[in-house]
Design a protein around this motif. Structure first.
Motif, PDB file in Angstrom:
ATOM      1  N   MET A  67      28.857  35.736  56.505  1.00 40.66           N
ATOM      2  CA  MET A  67      29.553  36.844  55.815  1.00 40.66           C
ATOM      3  C   MET A  67      30.622  36.291  54.889  1.00 40.66           C
ATOM      4  N   ARG A  68      30.778  36.934  53.740  1.00 39.67           N
ATOM      5  CA  ARG A  68      31.853  36.594  52.796  1.00 39.67           C
ATOM      6  C   ARG A  68      32.895  37.709  52.827  1.00 39.67           C
ATOM      7  N   VAL A  69      34.156  37.339  53.024  1.00 43.69           N
ATOM      8  CA  VAL A  69      35.234  38.326  53.124  1.00 43.69           C
ATOM      9  C   VAL A  69      36.349  37.927  52.170  1.00 43.69           C
ATOM     10  N   TYR A  70      36.703  38.821  51.272  1.00 48.79           N
ATOM     11  CA  TYR A  70      37.740  38.529  50.280  1.00 48.79           C
ATOM     12  C   TYR A  70      39.062  39.160  50.709  1.00 48.79           C
ATOM     13  N   LEU A  71      40.016  38.308  51.102  1.00 49.48           N
ATOM     14  CA  LEU A  71      41.341  38.767  51.544  1.00 49.48           C
ATOM     15  C   LEU A  71      42.425  38.101  50.709  1.00 49.48           C
ATOM     16  N   ASP A  72      42.186  38.007  49.407  1.00 50.38           N
ATOM     17  CA  ASP A  72      43.151  37.402  48.484  1.00 50.38           C
ATOM     18  C   ASP A  72      43.381  38.320  47.293  1.00 50.38           C
TER      19      ASP A  72
END
Length: 387
Positions: free
Chosen positions: A1-6
């Motif tokens: 999974m790819r998770v963008y938290l930026d």
């Protein structure tokens, strides 16, 4: 999974903004300043986009919203033109700002010290904020400008801008705020804040990169930073990026529509992630939840270097950030952590997690699991953490 938290670094482009931009990238590509039909056919969209921007921040007809390339340009424009218009003339001598401003403010102010500008840099408390009393004590007849960010890019803490602007105005000093991390996350009403200048960048609220703006109250004087044309009423030279302006306006309109969602869904996911972090021993978070924008966490994980944590998270497909950076020979500590008085060791352990309305519950659950795995692994090999 790819998770963008930026998302405090940049955001994905809102699909509606993208659709609004497309005609001006391939079909209606004329220069708005040209007299022919290719140029003039862009005018209705430009007028509509500017109207959207005025509405989004509640600007008046007598105000200016000038399109810039980004908030860095807008910030530089306000600070440097203050020098040109008021300090170089001998009218005033001092600029007041804080110890936690974005480098676009801090570095510009430091640069102007070479030209005789006096700086007053207000220290922040343990939550990363200044108080109105601090500003009141620092004011004087020599102040040319007060510049304080609306929300901090790392902690998410919201400054009491309305009260600060009132104090500056009592001394006849204009007030500027860098609102980059506030628009699209909390309501921003320039009439209520009563600021003279407000900077913003589209890519922070799901607009395109390379476009931003500067709000100028009552169209007051501000010498141009860029010369060479009569664009934007002579205030900012350069051919207008019609697609970018249209995309920025639509993105801000959409972000404002989702403010309640931001304050409920995004805040709930942020709090879920934050509470999970705080369940880990020796983890702390800067600032109270209710005084932060709804999407931001700046955590300190004792015994875990920020850069090492980013490495593990990146391998797991999770994007986050930290104030730490690999220099040539030394690891730099987070300047915000230093400003709030964290000890040197903890200043190296900062981890910033910033959500958006496009994050899902599944992503947050995955991120929690991977962060806990990374903390366990990194602490096991840490020479500074007491096992």
């Amino acid at each position: 999974m790819r998770v963008y938290l930026d998302n405090n670094a940049t955001t994905m482009l809102d699909p509606e903004a993208y659709e609004a931009m497309k005609p001006f990238l391939t079909e209606k590509y004329g220069n708005p300043n040209s007299l022919h039909q290719f140029g003039s056919e862009t005018h209705p969209a430009l007028r509509g986009a500017l109207d959207e921007l005025y509405t989004a921040i509640n600007a008046k007809d007598s105000d200016d919203i000038i399109i810039t390339s980004c908030a860095t340009e807008s910030n530089n424009w306000v600070i440097k033109s203050t020098y040109f218009d008021k300090i170089a003339t001998g009218e005033k001598s001092r600029i007041i700002t804080t110890a936690v401003e974005h480098p676009a403010i801090a570095a510009t102010c430091q640069f102007l010290k070479n030209f005789g500008v006096k700086l007053t840099i207000l220290d922040v408390n343990e939550e990363g904020l200044i108080t109105p009393e601090q500003l009141r004590e620092a004011m004087g007849d020599d102040v040319a400008l007060v510049s304080v960010m609306l929300a901090n890019n790392e902690t998410g803490m919201i400054f009491p801008i309305k009260e600060l602007a009132k104090i500056a105005h009592e001394w006849g000093a204009p007030f500027h705020t860098d609102a980059v991390q506030a628009l699209g996350k909390i309501p921003v009403n320039v009439q209520d804040l009563d600021v003279d200048f407000l900077s913003f960048s589209a890519h922070k609220f799901h607009g395109p990169k390379g476009i931003g703006g500067l709000y100028i109250k009552d169209s007051q004087k501000l010498s141009p930073l860029l010369h060479g044309g009569e664009h934007m009423g002579g205030r900012r030279s350069g051919t207008l990026d019609v697609a970018g302006i249209v995309g920025m306006a639509r993105a801000l309109t959409m972000s404002n529509k989702f403010l309640d969602f931001e304050n409920s869904h995004v805040r709930r996911l942020r709090d879920k992630l934050e509470n999970a972090l705080l369940e880990i021993d020796d983890v702390s978070v800067v600032g109270s939840k209710d005084r932060r924008v709804p999407n931001t966490i700046l955590a300190s994980i004792k015994g875990v270097e920020g850069e090492a944590m980013l490495w593990d998270l990146n391998r797991a497909g999770i994007a986050a950030s930290t104030g730490s950076a690999c220099a040539s020979e030394a690891l730099e500590s987070n300047p915000i952590m230093e400003a709030i008085g964290a000890d040197k060791d903890l200043a190296h352990t900062a981890l910033r997690l910033s959500l958006s309305r496009f994050n899902t519950e599944e992503e947050i659950d995955y991120a929690i699991g991977e962060i806990k795995k990374a903390v366990k692994r990194l602490r096991a090999i840490s020479s500074t953490f007491a096992h």
